[in-house]
Design an enzyme around this catalytic site. Sequence first.
Site, PDB file in Angstrom:
ATOM      1  N   ASN A 125       9.182  38.493 -24.016  1.00  0.00           N
ATOM      2  CA  ASN A 125       8.683  37.358 -24.434  1.00  0.00           C
ATOM      3  C   ASN A 125       9.583  36.417 -25.171  1.00  0.00           C
ATOM      4  OD1 ASN A 125       8.399  39.182 -26.709  1.00  0.00           O
ATOM      5  ND2 ASN A 125       6.927  38.089 -27.651  1.00  0.00           N
ATOM      6  N   GLY A 170       8.141  46.096 -28.529  1.00  0.00           N
ATOM      7  CA  GLY A 170       7.251  46.055 -27.408  1.00  0.00           C
ATOM      8  C   GLY A 170       5.811  46.376 -27.837  1.00  0.00           C
ATOM      9  N   SER A 171       5.219  46.778 -26.953  1.00  0.00           N
ATOM     10  CA  SER A 171       3.685  47.022 -27.109  1.00  0.00           C
ATOM     11  C   SER A 171       3.357  48.484 -27.808  1.00  0.00           C
ATOM     12  CB  SER A 171       2.828  47.103 -25.889  1.00  0.00           C
ATOM     13  OG  SER A 171       3.401  48.117 -25.074  1.00  0.00           O
ATOM     14  N   GLU A 193       9.088  47.921 -33.257  1.00  0.00           N
ATOM     15  CA  GLU A 193       8.773  46.604 -33.645  1.00  0.00           C
ATOM     16  C   GLU A 193       7.778  46.402 -32.782  1.00  0.00           C
ATOM     17  OE1 GLU A 193       9.832  44.266 -35.890  1.00  0.00           O
ATOM     18  OE2 GLU A 193      11.412  45.541 -36.909  1.00  0.00           O
ATOM     19  N   CYS A 233       4.941  37.769 -30.665  1.00  0.00           N
ATOM     20  CA  CYS A 233       4.291  38.911 -31.625  1.00  0.00           C
ATOM     21  C   CYS A 233       3.736  38.518 -32.720  1.00  0.00           C
ATOM     22  CB  CYS A 233       5.454  39.929 -31.783  1.00  0.00           C
ATOM     23  SG  CYS A 233       7.014  39.302 -32.868  1.00  0.00           S
ATOM     24  N   GLU A 245      -4.818  42.242 -28.863  1.00  0.00           N
ATOM     25  CA  GLU A 245      -3.873  41.220 -28.996  1.00  0.00           C
ATOM     26  C   GLU A 245      -3.953  40.356 -27.815  1.00  0.00           C
ATOM     27  OE1 GLU A 245       0.131  42.774 -29.006  1.00  0.00           O
ATOM     28  OE2 GLU A 245       0.984  40.726 -29.986  1.00  0.00           O
TER      29      GLU A 245
HETATM   30  P1  NAD Z   1       6.082  46.751 -23.247  1.00  0.00           P
HETATM   31  O1  NAD Z   1       5.942  47.763 -24.260  1.00  0.00           O
HETATM   32  O2  NAD Z   1       5.262  46.553 -22.012  1.00  0.00           O
HETATM   33  O3  NAD Z   1       7.679  46.815 -22.848  1.00  0.00           O
HETATM   34  C1  NAD Z   1       8.817  46.828 -23.686  1.00  0.00           C
HETATM   35  C2  NAD Z   1       9.921  47.662 -23.118  1.00  0.00           C
HETATM   36  O4  NAD Z   1       9.276  48.924 -22.931  1.00  0.00           O
HETATM   37  C3  NAD Z   1      10.511  46.908 -21.986  1.00  0.00           C
HETATM   38  O5  NAD Z   1      11.946  47.178 -21.785  1.00  0.00           O
HETATM   39  C4  NAD Z   1      10.005  47.599 -20.751  1.00  0.00           C
HETATM   40  O6  NAD Z   1      10.800  47.700 -19.571  1.00  0.00           O
HETATM   41  C5  NAD Z   1       9.618  49.254 -21.513  1.00  0.00           C
HETATM   42  N1  NAD Z   1       8.544  49.942 -20.870  1.00  0.00           N
HETATM   43  C6  NAD Z   1       7.575  49.713 -20.310  1.00  0.00           C
HETATM   44  N2  NAD Z   1       6.544  50.428 -19.975  1.00  0.00           N
HETATM   45  C7  NAD Z   1       7.089  51.765 -20.137  1.00  0.00           C
HETATM   46  C8  NAD Z   1       6.956  53.001 -20.135  1.00  0.00           C
HETATM   47  N3  NAD Z   1       5.961  53.254 -19.494  1.00  0.00           N
HETATM   48  N4  NAD Z   1       7.630  53.764 -20.471  1.00  0.00           N
HETATM   49  C9  NAD Z   1       9.122  53.660 -21.266  1.00  0.00           C
HETATM   50  N5  NAD Z   1       9.318  52.055 -21.340  1.00  0.00           N
HETATM   51  C10 NAD Z   1       8.525  51.250 -20.710  1.00  0.00           C
HETATM   52  O7  NAD Z   1       5.886  45.285 -24.072  1.00  0.00           O
HETATM   53  P2  NAD Z   1       6.050  43.794 -23.513  1.00  0.00           P
HETATM   54  O8  NAD Z   1       4.869  43.522 -22.500  1.00  0.00           O
HETATM   55  O9  NAD Z   1       7.454  43.617 -22.906  1.00  0.00           O
HETATM   56  O10 NAD Z   1       6.046  42.744 -24.779  1.00  0.00           O
HETATM   57  C11 NAD Z   1       4.879  42.477 -25.471  1.00  0.00           C
HETATM   58  C12 NAD Z   1       4.613  43.152 -26.532  1.00  0.00           C
HETATM   59  O11 NAD Z   1       5.598  43.301 -27.383  1.00  0.00           O
HETATM   60  C13 NAD Z   1       3.372  42.680 -27.323  1.00  0.00           C
HETATM   61  O12 NAD Z   1       2.368  43.651 -27.891  1.00  0.00           O
HETATM   62  C14 NAD Z   1       4.116  42.009 -28.434  1.00  0.00           C
HETATM   63  O13 NAD Z   1       3.396  41.881 -29.716  1.00  0.00           O
HETATM   64  C15 NAD Z   1       5.245  43.046 -28.964  1.00  0.00           C
HETATM   65  N6  NAD Z   1       6.325  42.335 -29.299  1.00  0.00           N
HETATM   66  C16 NAD Z   1       6.638  42.848 -30.736  1.00  0.00           C
HETATM   67  C17 NAD Z   1       7.559  41.887 -31.381  1.00  0.00           C
HETATM   68  C18 NAD Z   1       8.064  42.330 -32.669  1.00  0.00           C
HETATM   69  O14 NAD Z   1       9.030  41.949 -33.141  1.00  0.00           O
HETATM   70  N7  NAD Z   1       7.515  43.087 -33.561  1.00  0.00           N
HETATM   71  C19 NAD Z   1       8.557  41.094 -30.637  1.00  0.00           C
HETATM   72  C20 NAD Z   1       7.924  40.763 -29.368  1.00  0.00           C
HETATM   73  C21 NAD Z   1       7.000  41.443 -28.790  1.00  0.00           C
END
Ligand code: NAD
Length: 456
Positions: A115, A188-189, A210, A244, A333
């Site tokens: 994002n 990430g998530s 995070e 986020c 979310e």
């Molecule tokens: P995501 O968890 O799907 O992906 C994040 C990372 O994990 C990516 O690099 C992805 O390739 C990797 N990944 C995905 N699936 C995986 C798996 N099964 N095993 C290992 N690695 C895997 O998150 P997203 O969709 O890219 O981002 C959105 C989420 O991130 C939202 O929940 C958002 O709130 C959160 N977010 C948090 C912050 C923060 O600073 N706290 C900032 C931005 C986004």
Amino acid sequence: MSEINDLFANQVSYHCTHITNDIELRISTLNNLKIWIKDHDDLITNALKTDLGKTPTESYMTEIGLVLDAIEYAKKNIKKFTKKQRVHTPLHEFFSRSYYINEAYGNVLIMAPWNYPFLLSIEPLVGAVSAGNCVILKPSEFAFETSAVIKQMVDTVFDAGHVAVVEGGADVADELLKLNFDYIFFTGSEAVGKKVYEAAAKNLTPVTLELGGKSPAIVTESIPTDIAAKRILYGKGLNAGQTCVAPDYILVQESVKDAFMESIKKYITEFYGNKPLKSVNLGKIINKKHYERLKSLLKNQKVLVGGGIDERSLKIEPTFVDANFDNVLMKEEIFGPIMPVITYSTIDEVIKYVNSKPKPLALYLFSNMKEEQERVTRECHFGGGCINDTVNHLSNHDLPFGGVGASGMGAYHGKYSLETFSHKKAIMHKGTRIDTPYRYYPFDEKKAKMIKRSVK
Ligand code: NAD
């Protein structure tokens, strides 16, 4: 995947040379990074335009500018940070000096989401490099243009033993997570965060997570609705709500709901014109899958304003929905430009509701009443937030940024980034000319008395 193993082995050897202990090297590489970013500003903004439909101004304000600020902060503070940090020594340890050293963990893995693909890859990287680590960075596969630019940048600026980018999706991330890193920084998530935590536990690797969550914006009758509406729409509008810390839902005091919604309508027109879907200021949803997810959330909703969608451009108008706590929009979310609006009558109701849910990453209170401000900031549990604003607490590098509970663990930005990527190694340095006898066996009554007296 032997390429990944080789890369990791190379970085472990690189770190073992202690090259990254050299402060001047850290500063000069950060400087080179800054120069590269400034020289390739258009390459980065074009990639962000392709991936997320962001304007160059928004990209600069919410990604590039924050990274440059982080680099400047680190450059100015590395020397102070890496000095021995003297602390008090208690009297019973006389003829000693005590200090700790901020020591790099060593080999770090950074995993980033799509994002804010530039900011959320490079700001942690700056912290990790400043603290003296070697880094493997895995950007998100979904922001593929930005991922490619990041790779190009890192390949140019850093020795591969120091910092390297590994591109790819979950399969690549899984391979990386099998390696014995000294620290893992994941953004990430929540679902993937749990997998990362589990993988890290196998090697007892410390982590920062995070994550996200449902961040409320609370609008009380004590504040002009106009300013609340403008600032909430700003926070929700950035990156089409794919932020986020975007306000995820609104709790508005019953008495001001209508006035508040009138202000929202006014500012939607002011920010996006009469046809928001045609506005360059409205970003696109990252991909078809997320677009379809958001579209299905809009089914059978009572739309107060907005509701327009366009499959071709993957855009969704800022859409405010009349909702209650049981609405499907209140389950997870939202991560898009849809905003449920729920009314409340007392601040006790608000505090009770927020605390009955997983701890959100952010909370925004719009109130001019001191008592409300005190109660909400002290009684509600959340990562961080603002009073009378949204999102911008993360632009102050003197504030730690991070979640709590389901929204994550650990924090970074400014000095907190340097701390996150360092172990505090504690040293007591004793003189050798005088030795205190009372701690040595055999103990007798006199020694026992002295020991008791030394502890207050
Ligand atoms: P995501 O968890 O799907 O992906 C994040 C990372 O994990 C990516 O690099 C992805 O390739 C990797 N990944 C995905 N699936 C995986 C798996 N099964 N095993 C290992 N690695 C895997 O998150 P997203 O969709 O890219 O981002 C959105 C989420 O991130 C939202 O929940 C958002 O709130 C959160 N977010 C948090 C912050 C923060 O600073 N706290 C900032 C931005 C986004």
